[in-house]
Design a protein around this motif. Structure first.
Motif, PDB file in Angstrom:
ATOM      1  N   ALA A 156      -4.113 -10.513 -11.604  1.00 41.81           N
ATOM      2  CA  ALA A 156      -2.667 -10.732 -11.738  1.00 41.81           C
ATOM      3  C   ALA A 156      -1.920  -9.403 -11.722  1.00 41.81           C
ATOM      4  O   ALA A 156      -0.866  -9.273 -11.082  1.00 41.81           O
ATOM      5  CB  ALA A 156      -2.366 -11.488 -13.024  1.00 41.81           C
ATOM      6  N   ALA A 157      -2.460  -8.401 -12.402  1.00 40.19           N
ATOM      7  CA  ALA A 157      -1.801  -7.089 -12.431  1.00 40.19           C
ATOM      8  C   ALA A 157      -1.783  -6.455 -11.048  1.00 40.19           C
ATOM      9  O   ALA A 157      -0.767  -5.888 -10.627  1.00 40.19           O
ATOM     10  CB  ALA A 157      -2.509  -6.177 -13.430  1.00 40.19           C
ATOM     11  N   LEU A 158      -2.895  -6.520 -10.337  1.00 39.10           N
ATOM     12  CA  LEU A 158      -2.940  -5.942  -8.993  1.00 39.10           C
ATOM     13  C   LEU A 158      -2.018  -6.696  -8.036  1.00 39.10           C
ATOM     14  O   LEU A 158      -1.364  -6.088  -7.186  1.00 39.10           O
ATOM     15  CB  LEU A 158      -4.375  -5.926  -8.470  1.00 39.10           C
ATOM     16  CG  LEU A 158      -5.317  -4.944  -9.163  1.00 39.10           C
ATOM     17  CD1 LEU A 158      -6.733  -5.111  -8.638  1.00 39.10           C
ATOM     18  CD2 LEU A 158      -4.837  -3.511  -8.983  1.00 39.10           C
ATOM     19  N   GLY A 159      -1.957  -7.999  -8.175  1.00 30.84           N
ATOM     20  CA  GLY A 159      -1.053  -8.789  -7.335  1.00 30.84           C
ATOM     21  C   GLY A 159       0.404  -8.447  -7.605  1.00 30.84           C
ATOM     22  O   GLY A 159       1.206  -8.295  -6.678  1.00 30.84           O
ATOM     23  N   ALA A 160       0.757  -8.305  -8.874  1.00 33.48           N
ATOM     24  CA  ALA A 160       2.134  -7.938  -9.231  1.00 33.48           C
ATOM     25  C   ALA A 160       2.464  -6.539  -8.738  1.00 33.48           C
ATOM     26  O   ALA A 160       3.569  -6.281  -8.242  1.00 33.48           O
ATOM     27  CB  ALA A 160       2.315  -8.016 -10.742  1.00 33.48           C
ATOM     28  N   ARG A 161       1.520  -5.623  -8.853  1.00 31.41           N
ATOM     29  CA  ARG A 161       1.737  -4.249  -8.375  1.00 31.41           C
ATOM     30  C   ARG A 161       2.007  -4.239  -6.875  1.00 31.41           C
ATOM     31  O   ARG A 161       2.912  -3.569  -6.388  1.00 31.41           O
ATOM     32  CB  ARG A 161       0.521  -3.408  -8.708  1.00 31.41           C
ATOM     33  CG  ARG A 161       0.619  -1.984  -8.269  1.00 31.41           C
ATOM     34  CD  ARG A 161      -0.614  -1.228  -8.663  1.00 31.41           C
ATOM     35  NE  ARG A 161      -0.570   0.118  -8.127  1.00 31.41           N
ATOM     36  CZ  ARG A 161      -1.617   0.879  -7.989  1.00 31.41           C
ATOM     37  NH1 ARG A 161      -2.799   0.459  -8.366  1.00 31.41           N
ATOM     38  NH2 ARG A 161      -1.505   2.074  -7.487  1.00 31.41           N
ATOM     39  N   HIS A 162       1.194  -4.997  -6.137  1.00 32.03           N
ATOM     40  CA  HIS A 162       1.381  -5.071  -4.683  1.00 32.03           C
ATOM     41  C   HIS A 162       2.741  -5.673  -4.342  1.00 32.03           C
ATOM     42  O   HIS A 162       3.458  -5.161  -3.476  1.00 32.03           O
ATOM     43  CB  HIS A 162       0.261  -5.910  -4.059  1.00 32.03           C
ATOM     44  CG  HIS A 162       0.429  -6.119  -2.595  1.00 32.03           C
ATOM     45  ND1 HIS A 162       0.217  -5.121  -1.678  1.00 32.03           N
ATOM     46  CD2 HIS A 162       0.809  -7.211  -1.880  1.00 32.03           C
ATOM     47  CE1 HIS A 162       0.465  -5.591  -0.466  1.00 32.03           C
ATOM     48  NE2 HIS A 162       0.821  -6.853  -0.562  1.00 32.03           N
ATOM     49  N   TYR A 163       3.123  -6.741  -5.027  1.00 33.66           N
ATOM     50  CA  TYR A 163       4.409  -7.383  -4.786  1.00 33.66           C
ATOM     51  C   TYR A 163       5.562  -6.418  -5.047  1.00 33.66           C
ATOM     52  O   TYR A 163       6.499  -6.309  -4.248  1.00 33.66           O
ATOM     53  CB  TYR A 163       4.546  -8.624  -5.672  1.00 33.66           C
ATOM     54  CG  TYR A 163       5.927  -9.221  -5.668  1.00 33.66           C
ATOM     55  CD1 TYR A 163       6.370  -9.970  -4.577  1.00 33.66           C
ATOM     56  CD2 TYR A 163       6.803  -9.018  -6.723  1.00 33.66           C
ATOM     57  CE1 TYR A 163       7.645 -10.503  -4.562  1.00 33.66           C
ATOM     58  CE2 TYR A 163       8.070  -9.547  -6.711  1.00 33.66           C
ATOM     59  CZ  TYR A 163       8.487 -10.289  -5.628  1.00 33.66           C
ATOM     60  OH  TYR A 163       9.753 -10.802  -5.617  1.00 33.66           O
ATOM     61  N   LEU A 164       5.511  -5.693  -6.169  1.00 33.49           N
ATOM     62  CA  LEU A 164       6.594  -4.771  -6.506  1.00 33.49           C
ATOM     63  C   LEU A 164       6.667  -3.600  -5.526  1.00 33.49           C
ATOM     64  O   LEU A 164       7.753  -3.139  -5.184  1.00 33.49           O
ATOM     65  CB  LEU A 164       6.422  -4.263  -7.943  1.00 33.49           C
ATOM     66  CG  LEU A 164       6.640  -5.325  -9.024  1.00 33.49           C
ATOM     67  CD1 LEU A 164       6.305  -4.750 -10.384  1.00 33.49           C
ATOM     68  CD2 LEU A 164       8.059  -5.851  -8.987  1.00 33.49           C
ATOM     69  N   ARG A 165       5.516  -3.128  -5.073  1.00 33.51           N
ATOM     70  CA  ARG A 165       5.522  -2.041  -4.079  1.00 33.51           C
ATOM     71  C   ARG A 165       6.156  -2.487  -2.772  1.00 33.51           C
ATOM     72  O   ARG A 165       6.939  -1.757  -2.181  1.00 33.51           O
ATOM     73  CB  ARG A 165       4.094  -1.572  -3.812  1.00 33.51           C
ATOM     74  CG  ARG A 165       3.734  -0.384  -4.559  1.00 33.51           C
ATOM     75  CD  ARG A 165       2.502   0.246  -4.024  1.00 33.51           C
ATOM     76  NE  ARG A 165       2.102   1.232  -5.004  1.00 33.51           N
ATOM     77  CZ  ARG A 165       0.984   1.858  -5.003  1.00 33.51           C
ATOM     78  NH1 ARG A 165       0.107   1.630  -4.064  1.00 33.51           N
ATOM     79  NH2 ARG A 165       0.708   2.729  -5.929  1.00 33.51           N
ATOM     80  N   GLN A 166       5.776  -3.671  -2.311  1.00 35.49           N
ATOM     81  CA  GLN A 166       6.337  -4.184  -1.064  1.00 35.49           C
ATOM     82  C   GLN A 166       7.840  -4.386  -1.193  1.00 35.49           C
ATOM     83  O   GLN A 166       8.599  -4.091  -0.273  1.00 35.49           O
ATOM     84  CB  GLN A 166       5.653  -5.498  -0.663  1.00 35.49           C
ATOM     85  CG  GLN A 166       4.220  -5.319  -0.261  1.00 35.49           C
ATOM     86  CD  GLN A 166       4.056  -4.359   0.893  1.00 35.49           C
ATOM     87  OE1 GLN A 166       4.794  -4.385   1.863  1.00 35.49           O
ATOM     88  NE2 GLN A 166       3.085  -3.461   0.783  1.00 35.49           N
TER      89      GLN A 166
END
Length: 104
Positions: free
Chosen positions: A14-24
């Motif tokens: 979940a943390a990695l997915g959120a990080r990717h979403y926020l970066r994009q």
């Protein structure tokens, strides 16, 4: 014993997915900014972009507020760049001079 492992892996995913979403999302937001540096001699359009204003009849009333907000975030006494502060001040001065000349 397997439950904490599953919870940990789920949290990591979940943390990695959120990080990717926020970066994009941040990269898409960065596309609105003008690429490149400052012009050698600032013109009216560059000054408007620096202060984040829109050219129009109400711009004269918004120059001071826009300048103040940007300077609070970029003031050299608070860790901001002296060069950026000088460009922000130059933009404000140029726009105030051009607006005063226009209204006369």
């Amino acid at each position: 014993m397997a439950t904490p492992l599953i919870i940990g892996l789920g949290s990591l995913a979940a943390a990695l997915g959120a990080r990717h979403y926020l970066r994009q999302r941040a990269l898409r937001g960065a596309e609105q900014w003008v690429r490149g540096g400052f012009q050698a001699k600032m013109d009216r359009n560059e000054a408007i972009q620096i202060l984040g204003l829109r050219d129009g009849p109400t711009m004269k009333t918004k120059i001071k507020d826009a300048h103040r907000g940007i300077m609070i975030a970029n003031h050299p006494d608070r860790g901001g760049s002296p060069y950026l502060a000088s460009k922000i001040n130059e933009a404000k001065d140029l726009l105030e001079r051009s607006e005063n000349g226009r209204r006369r």
